[in-house]
Motif scaffolding. Structure first.
Motif, PDB file in Angstrom:
ATOM      1  N   ILE A  43      23.792  28.712  17.207  1.00 58.24           N
ATOM      2  CA  ILE A  43      25.087  29.385  17.307  1.00 58.24           C
ATOM      3  C   ILE A  43      26.088  28.686  16.384  1.00 58.24           C
ATOM      4  O   ILE A  43      25.855  27.571  15.935  1.00 58.24           O
ATOM      5  N   GLY A  44      27.204  29.354  16.145  1.00 58.19           N
ATOM      6  CA  GLY A  44      28.220  28.693  15.326  1.00 58.19           C
ATOM      7  C   GLY A  44      29.517  29.460  15.272  1.00 58.19           C
ATOM      8  O   GLY A  44      29.660  30.562  15.828  1.00 58.19           O
ATOM      9  N   LEU A  45      30.495  28.838  14.613  1.00 60.95           N
ATOM     10  CA  LEU A  45      31.782  29.457  14.339  1.00 60.95           C
ATOM     11  C   LEU A  45      31.977  29.438  12.830  1.00 60.95           C
ATOM     12  O   LEU A  45      31.549  28.506  12.156  1.00 60.95           O
ATOM     13  N   VAL A  84      29.410  37.699  17.535  1.00 64.77           N
ATOM     14  CA  VAL A  84      29.463  38.010  18.966  1.00 64.77           C
ATOM     15  C   VAL A  84      30.829  37.614  19.524  1.00 64.77           C
ATOM     16  O   VAL A  84      31.544  36.822  18.928  1.00 64.77           O
ATOM     17  N   ASP A  85      31.167  38.185  20.666  1.00 66.23           N
ATOM     18  CA  ASP A  85      32.400  37.792  21.338  1.00 66.23           C
ATOM     19  C   ASP A  85      32.231  36.390  21.917  1.00 66.23           C
ATOM     20  O   ASP A  85      31.158  36.028  22.385  1.00 66.23           O
ATOM     21  N   PHE A 102      29.119  33.388  15.982  1.00 65.89           N
ATOM     22  CA  PHE A 102      27.898  34.103  15.576  1.00 65.89           C
ATOM     23  C   PHE A 102      26.669  33.451  16.203  1.00 65.89           C
ATOM     24  O   PHE A 102      26.676  32.263  16.543  1.00 65.89           O
ATOM     25  N   ILE A 103      25.642  34.270  16.350  1.00 64.15           N
ATOM     26  CA  ILE A 103      24.328  33.781  16.792  1.00 64.15           C
ATOM     27  C   ILE A 103      23.352  34.037  15.659  1.00 64.15           C
ATOM     28  O   ILE A 103      23.299  35.150  15.123  1.00 64.15           O
ATOM     29  N   ALA A 140      35.097  39.811  11.289  1.00 62.07           N
ATOM     30  CA  ALA A 140      35.134  39.018  12.523  1.00 62.07           C
ATOM     31  C   ALA A 140      35.093  39.935  13.730  1.00 62.07           C
ATOM     32  O   ALA A 140      35.891  39.826  14.654  1.00 62.07           O
ATOM     33  N   VAL A 141      34.164  40.872  13.698  1.00 62.17           N
ATOM     34  CA  VAL A 141      34.080  41.897  14.724  1.00 62.17           C
ATOM     35  C   VAL A 141      32.676  41.861  15.313  1.00 62.17           C
ATOM     36  O   VAL A 141      31.688  41.816  14.570  1.00 62.17           O
ATOM     37  N   SER A 142      32.620  41.831  16.634  1.00 63.92           N
ATOM     38  CA  SER A 142      31.342  41.766  17.332  1.00 63.92           C
ATOM     39  C   SER A 142      30.361  42.807  16.787  1.00 63.92           C
ATOM     40  O   SER A 142      30.712  43.971  16.620  1.00 63.92           O
ATOM     41  N   GLY A 143      29.157  42.375  16.505  1.00 63.54           N
ATOM     42  CA  GLY A 143      28.126  43.279  15.997  1.00 63.54           C
ATOM     43  C   GLY A 143      27.901  43.175  14.502  1.00 63.54           C
ATOM     44  O   GLY A 143      26.825  43.527  14.009  1.00 63.54           O
ATOM     45  N   THR A 144      28.881  42.694  13.765  1.00 62.79           N
ATOM     46  CA  THR A 144      28.734  42.535  12.315  1.00 62.79           C
ATOM     47  C   THR A 144      27.582  41.574  12.008  1.00 62.79           C
ATOM     48  O   THR A 144      27.440  40.548  12.656  1.00 62.79           O
TER      49      THR A 144
END
Lengths: 132, 373
Positions: B325-327, B355-356, B288-289, B335-339
């Motif tokens: 940023i992070g995990l 993000v991917d 994520f950002i 866990a889907v890009s854009g969420t």
């Protein structure tokens, strides 16, 4: 390399400075030694204006790439101003810790609390002690 | 704390020493930011002597590794390295490690520093269960010196010291060569998302290699870099860290390590992982950002619609992106890009967008990063 510790203000053991503005307020920041330990500061969490803090209570948070550090209020009182420039330019604390890198202004609840702080000489002696 | 053979050099360079898994290691010499940017733009040199090296040899070496590792090594050839996992009977990750195939019956596995002793005990335990023929397991950590030379200038710098032509050495391949007259193993690999090399020489010679690399590399902008930059570089590259993203309660499918987990092969943890795979996972690692002001850190909570749904495993300010940023582990559906998620940073809740991975991908690539490791 190290900057001269200004003699016009007071210092805490936790490496904050407080400059008495003579109007019942103090300007607060962190020392050159503190910014050197933190290195590249990338984020500052400022207090809300109007927030009331006790002496040595958390006033703000500064973060470098790797670390998170609390900034404590050298004196208790109400936050009357914050340095909004730090939101866009947190590196001001690294580059000008005693000037443009100030963090907040506090209207003192009890100006006698200043007497519990160190002067520049006392602070420098403490740093010298720490590094041994 | 244990010291690497390079410890005195870290002190001489002004390195700030921290305890990293029982090792006295430099977190930074200059600033994390400077060392990070230098590695992205020129090159950085990292002391990685603390990592574990274990040699596995004998006629049963291959079948033994097939049994303890999640990855099918059948297609590995001498000169190639592989990223793999080692799992327990429950399928939990004991370690993520790299496997160098030295010859048909000789392998070198490189483990994390903090997990090495545990790994070694595990390897001996499985070996002693028998059925592999002759397998020798030797901990060569103390006699092996290791540095990572990383960055776009790494190849040019290392080429000055190495008689073999490096440009044709592919990603996740290695060669056995010499440096300063010593036997050396050099692989094109690393933990920064940049081009670069992991370099192994006898422990007593690593100081000379370190000095020579810094001397030669000075003209290219090379300097020593600490664990602080190593962490921000790996996170930007979307690489996981044992102890943060990975531990014995994490299974490969939760961290997108399904691609190095071959359920068709009989390895320790396989049956448990099959069941978990069929059932589906309850959480997944997401990058994520942060969109709001603040920096997510390890341990911060993740919320969605006011409910706590996960936890941050790694978080930092990204020098390259200029953003936090992070995990984080979150339910698979999130866990889907854009969420958009909310991260709880102290008393604040800051929005973050999934993000991917990776966050950063180097521009000039010799080989597609994700396909070959």
């Amino acid at each position: 390399m190290a900057r001269i510790t200004p003699k016009d203000r007071f210092y805490t053991k936790e490496h904050e400075w407080a400059l008495d503005n003579g109007d019942g307020t103090v300007t607060v920041g962190i020392t050159d030694h503190a910014q050197e330990l933190l290195t590249d500061i990338v984020f500052v969490e400022l207090p809300e204006k109007g927030k009331v803090v006790a002496q040595m209570e958390t006033l703000a948070v500064v973060e470098s790439v790797k670390s998170v550090s609390d900034v404590y209020a050298p004196v208790g009182g109400r936050v009357v101003d914050v340095n909004g420039r730090l939101e866009e330019h947190p590196e001001l604390i690294n580059n000008d810790p005693y000037g443009q890198g100030w963090i907040a202004k506090i209207a003192m609840e009890d100006p006698s609390e200043l007497a519990s702080l160190m002067d520049a000489e006392g602070y420098e002696a403490m740093i010298a002690q720490e590094s041994h | 704390m244990k010291k690497t053979p390079l410890y005195e050099r870290h002190i001489a360079l002004g390195g700030r020493i921290i305890d990293f898994g029982g090792w006295a290691m430099p977190v930074q010499y200059d600033t994390v930011m400077a060392e990070h940017e230098r590695t992205r733009q020129a090159a950085g040199l990292f002391d990685t002597c603390h990592m574990g090296e274990v040699e596995i040899r004998g006629e049963g070496a291959f079948s033994f590794l097939q049994r303890v590792l999640t990855r099918d090594l059948a297609d590995q050839r001498p000169g190639q390295m592989r990223l793999s996992l080692m799992t327990n009977e429950r399928g939990g990750i004991l370690d993520d490690l790299t496997v160098y195939m030295l010859s048909g019956d000789r392998y070198l596995i490189v483990t994390n520093a903090a997990t090495k002793d545990k790994d070694l005990q595990w390897l001996l335990k499985i070996r002693d269960e028998g059925g592999f023929g002759d397998v020798v397991i030797e901990d060569v950590t103390a006699t092996t010196g290791k540095v990572d030379l990383q960055g776009p200038k790494a190849e040019e710098i290392l080429q000055v010291l190495v008689p073999h032509y490096l440009h044709t050495l592919k990603f996740y391949h290695f060669l056995e060569t010499t440096i300063l007259g010593m036997p050396a193993l050099v692989s094109r690999s690393g933990y920064t998302g940049e081009d670069g090399f992991e370099i192994y020489v006898p422990a007593e010679g690593i100081g000379r290699v370190w000095d020579r690399l810094l001397q030669v590399g000075g003209d290219y902008g090379l300097k020593a870099a600490g664990l602080g930059a190593r962490d921000t570089l790996r996170l930007e590259a979307g690489l996981m860290l044992y102890g943060n993203e990975l531990d014995e309660d994490v299974i490969p499918f939760e961290v997108v390590y399904g691609w190095i987990t071959n359920l068709e092969k009989d390895f320790v943890g396989r049956d448990a992982l099959r069941r978990r795979y069929e059932k589906g996972v309850e959480r997944k690692l997401a990058g994520f950002i942060c969109r709001g002001r603040g920096i997510a850190r390890k341990g911060h909570g993740v919320m969605k619609d006011g409910r706590e749904v996960g936890v941050v495993t790694s978080g930092t300010y990204s020098p390259t992106l200029g953003k936090a940023i992070g995990l984080a582990f979150v339910p698979p559906g999130l866990a889907v890009s854009g969420t958009v998620l909310d991260i709880v940073v102290r008393q604040n809740v800051i929005p973050a967008q999934v993000v991917d991975l990776p966050f950063y991908r180097r521009k000039r690539q010799y080989y597609f990063f994700n396909l070959f490791i």
